[in-house]
Design a protein around this motif. Structure first.
Motif, mmCIF file in Angstrom:
data_model
loop_
_atom_site.group_PDB
_atom_site.id
_atom_site.type_symbol
_atom_site.label_atom_id
_atom_site.label_comp_id
_atom_site.label_asym_id
_atom_site.label_seq_id
_atom_site.Cartn_x
_atom_site.Cartn_y
_atom_site.Cartn_z
ATOM 1 N N HIS A 180 0.845 -1.201 0.000
ATOM 2 C CA HIS A 180 0.000 0.000 0.000
ATOM 3 C C HIS A 180 0.880 1.250 0.000
ATOM 4 O O HIS A 180 1.773 1.404 0.817
ATOM 5 C CB HIS A 180 -0.924 -0.021 1.221
ATOM 6 N N TRP A 181 0.596 2.175 -0.910
ATOM 7 C CA TRP A 181 1.438 3.354 -1.074
ATOM 8 C C TRP A 181 1.420 4.285 0.143
ATOM 9 O O TRP A 181 2.412 4.933 0.448
ATOM 10 C CB TRP A 181 1.042 4.145 -2.327
ATOM 11 N N ALA A 182 0.319 4.339 0.895
ATOM 12 C CA ALA A 182 0.235 5.219 2.061
ATOM 13 C C ALA A 182 1.181 4.747 3.173
ATOM 14 O O ALA A 182 1.836 5.562 3.829
ATOM 15 C CB ALA A 182 -1.194 5.284 2.574
ATOM 16 N N ASN A 183 1.246 3.434 3.374
ATOM 17 C CA ASN A 183 2.154 2.903 4.388
ATOM 18 C C ASN A 183 3.606 3.146 4.001
ATOM 19 O O ASN A 183 4.440 3.486 4.849
ATOM 20 C CB ASN A 183 1.922 1.411 4.584
ATOM 21 N N VAL A 184 3.931 2.969 2.734
ATOM 22 C CA VAL A 184 5.306 3.179 2.276
ATOM 23 C C VAL A 184 5.680 4.662 2.407
ATOM 24 O O VAL A 184 6.769 5.001 2.878
ATOM 25 C CB VAL A 184 5.481 2.677 0.823
ATOM 26 N N THR A 185 4.759 5.550 2.027
ATOM 27 C CA THR A 185 5.028 6.991 2.129
ATOM 28 C C THR A 185 5.210 7.403 3.591
ATOM 29 O O THR A 185 6.156 8.127 3.927
ATOM 30 C CB THR A 185 3.875 7.799 1.495
ATOM 31 N N LEU A 186 4.297 6.948 4.469
ATOM 32 C CA LEU A 186 4.415 7.261 5.886
ATOM 33 C C LEU A 186 5.714 6.689 6.459
ATOM 34 O O LEU A 186 6.416 7.360 7.222
ATOM 35 C CB LEU A 186 3.211 6.712 6.662
ATOM 36 N N GLY A 187 6.044 5.472 6.086
ATOM 37 C CA GLY A 187 7.273 4.846 6.570
ATOM 38 C C GLY A 187 8.517 5.597 6.138
ATOM 39 O O GLY A 187 9.437 5.806 6.934
ATOM 40 N N VAL A 188 8.553 6.029 4.880
ATOM 41 C CA VAL A 188 9.724 6.769 4.383
ATOM 42 C C VAL A 188 9.836 8.115 5.095
ATOM 43 O O VAL A 188 10.934 8.533 5.489
ATOM 44 C CB VAL A 188 9.644 6.945 2.847
ATOM 45 N N LEU A 189 8.703 8.805 5.296
ATOM 46 C CA LEU A 189 8.732 10.081 6.010
ATOM 47 C C LEU A 189 9.209 9.908 7.453
ATOM 48 O O LEU A 189 10.019 10.701 7.953
ATOM 49 C CB LEU A 189 7.356 10.736 5.986
ATOM 50 N N LEU A 190 8.712 8.871 8.121
ATOM 51 C CA LEU A 190 9.158 8.615 9.494
ATOM 52 C C LEU A 190 10.638 8.244 9.542
ATOM 53 O O LEU A 190 11.359 8.677 10.454
ATOM 54 C CB LEU A 190 8.312 7.511 10.136
ATOM 55 N N LEU A 191 11.110 7.466 8.578
ATOM 56 C CA LEU A 191 12.535 7.122 8.514
ATOM 57 C C LEU A 191 13.389 8.363 8.306
ATOM 58 O O LEU A 191 14.431 8.520 8.956
ATOM 59 C CB LEU A 191 12.797 6.118 7.393
ATOM 60 N N LEU A 192 12.977 9.245 7.404
ATOM 61 C CA LEU A 192 13.750 10.469 7.160
ATOM 62 C C LEU A 192 13.763 11.380 8.380
ATOM 63 O O LEU A 192 14.814 11.920 8.760
ATOM 64 C CB LEU A 192 13.183 11.213 5.949
ATOM 65 N N LEU A 193 12.614 11.560 9.013
ATOM 66 C CA LEU A 193 12.533 12.398 10.202
ATOM 67 C C LEU A 193 13.352 11.810 11.352
ATOM 68 O O LEU A 193 14.109 12.520 12.026
ATOM 69 C CB LEU A 193 11.077 12.580 10.623
ATOM 70 N N GLY A 194 13.218 10.513 11.576
ATOM 71 C CA GLY A 194 13.987 9.856 12.638
ATOM 72 C C GLY A 194 15.482 9.888 12.365
ATOM 73 O O GLY A 194 16.281 10.130 13.266
ATOM 74 N N GLY A 195 15.865 9.668 11.116
ATOM 75 C CA GLY A 195 17.283 9.738 10.766
ATOM 76 C C GLY A 195 17.842 11.142 10.946
ATOM 77 O O GLY A 195 18.972 11.322 11.407
ATOM 78 N N GLY A 196 17.042 12.152 10.592
ATOM 79 C CA GLY A 196 17.476 13.535 10.784
ATOM 80 C C GLY A 196 17.659 13.887 12.252
ATOM 81 O O GLY A 196 18.635 14.535 12.631
ATOM 82 N N LEU A 197 16.712 13.465 13.095
ATOM 83 C CA LEU A 197 16.841 13.720 14.536
ATOM 84 C C LEU A 197 18.058 13.013 15.133
ATOM 85 O O LEU A 197 18.807 13.589 15.914
ATOM 86 C CB LEU A 197 15.583 13.252 15.268
ATOM 87 N N ALA A 198 18.243 11.769 14.758
ATOM 88 C CA ALA A 198 19.386 11.014 15.285
ATOM 89 C C ALA A 198 20.704 11.624 14.809
ATOM 90 O O ALA A 198 21.659 11.743 15.585
ATOM 91 C CB ALA A 198 19.283 9.548 14.878
ATOM 92 N N ALA A 199 20.766 12.013 13.540
ATOM 93 C CA ALA A 199 21.992 12.629 13.013
ATOM 94 C C ALA A 199 22.270 13.954 13.723
ATOM 95 O O ALA A 199 23.418 14.254 14.076
ATOM 96 C CB ALA A 199 21.869 12.851 11.513
ATOM 97 N N HIS A 200 21.224 14.749 13.955
ATOM 98 C CA HIS A 200 21.412 16.019 14.662
ATOM 99 C C HIS A 200 21.914 15.771 16.079
ATOM 100 O O HIS A 200 22.789 16.482 16.577
ATOM 101 C CB HIS A 200 20.102 16.807 14.697
ATOM 102 N N GLY A 201 21.377 14.765 16.742
ATOM 103 C CA GLY A 201 21.817 14.441 18.095
ATOM 104 C C GLY A 201 23.259 13.992 18.140
ATOM 105 O O GLY A 201 23.997 14.317 19.066
ATOM 106 N N HIS A 202 23.693 13.247 17.145
ATOM 107 C CA HIS A 202 25.078 12.764 17.117
ATOM 108 C C HIS A 202 26.069 13.847 16.713
ATOM 109 O O HIS A 202 27.177 13.888 17.227
ATOM 110 C CB HIS A 202 25.218 11.592 16.144
ATOM 111 N N LEU A 203 25.694 14.706 15.780
ATOM 112 C CA LEU A 203 26.657 15.630 15.202
ATOM 113 C C LEU A 203 26.656 17.035 15.789
ATOM 114 O O LEU A 203 27.710 17.652 15.908
ATOM 115 C CB LEU A 203 26.417 15.737 13.682
ATOM 116 N N PHE A 204 25.502 17.580 16.127
ATOM 117 C CA PHE A 204 25.434 19.006 16.383
ATOM 118 C C PHE A 204 25.252 19.417 17.834
ATOM 119 O O PHE A 204 25.523 20.553 18.173
ATOM 120 C CB PHE A 204 24.307 19.632 15.552
#
Length: 158
Positions: free
Chosen positions: A38-62
């Motif tokens: 289902h495209w909605a689950n994939v879209t939501l999953g990709v958005l959550l992955l990008l947001l979570g990856g951004g938060l984790a990267a910010h926590g590690h680097l900045f």
């Protein structure tokens, strides 16, 4: 003083940001794994992955925790790229400022507060060095005692 005395302040906000990022990334993976067709689950999953990856990267680097250090006859404060060095002989006493974010104030030998350049490249100067909210006053007092810097007297009368 020839030996190095060092205190790294704990940073609670960094840990919350890291775990929040990891949690969002895991929710993204679960969202995709539930129904990958289902495209909605994939879209939501990709958005959550990008947001979570951004938060984790910010926590590690900045987000950098402050470091207090006394060695080779000088007091050093470091937080990321910002660094302050004060000759040990110019420090007469210290005081901790209470509040949401704890701060360390240094006084010269006459008892006047020392001024430091701003942390954010602003034109103003500060009379204190910010620590983190998770920093225990007892640990700072123990660090200053090991460094040989006495606390400032709190009474207004002599």
């Amino acid at each position: 003083m020839s030996e190095t005395v060092r205190l790294v302040c704990p940073s609670g906000r960094k840990h919350a940001e890291l775990w929040g990022g990891y949690l969002l990334a895991a929710l993204g993976v679960v969202s995709i794994a539930v129904d990958p067709a289902h495209w909605a689950n994939v879209t939501l999953g990709v958005l959550l992955l990008l947001l979570g990856g951004g938060l984790a990267a910010h926590g590690h680097l900045f987000v950098k925790a402050p470091v207090l250090e006394v060695s080779d006859g000088e007091f050093r404060y470091r937080r990321g790229k910002y660094e302050v060095s004060v000759p040990f002989g110019d420090i007469g006493s210290y005081h901790l400022l209470p509040g949401g974010v704890r701060s360390l104030g240094l006084c010269d030998t006459a008892g006047r507060p020392k001024r430091f350049p701003s942390l954010q490249s602003r034109r103003t100067s500060r009379a204190y060095l910010p620590l983190t909210q998770s920093t225990s006053p007892a640990k700072v007092e123990a660090f200053m005692a090991m460094a040989g810097i006495p606390p400032r007297k709190r009474s207004l009368t002599s």
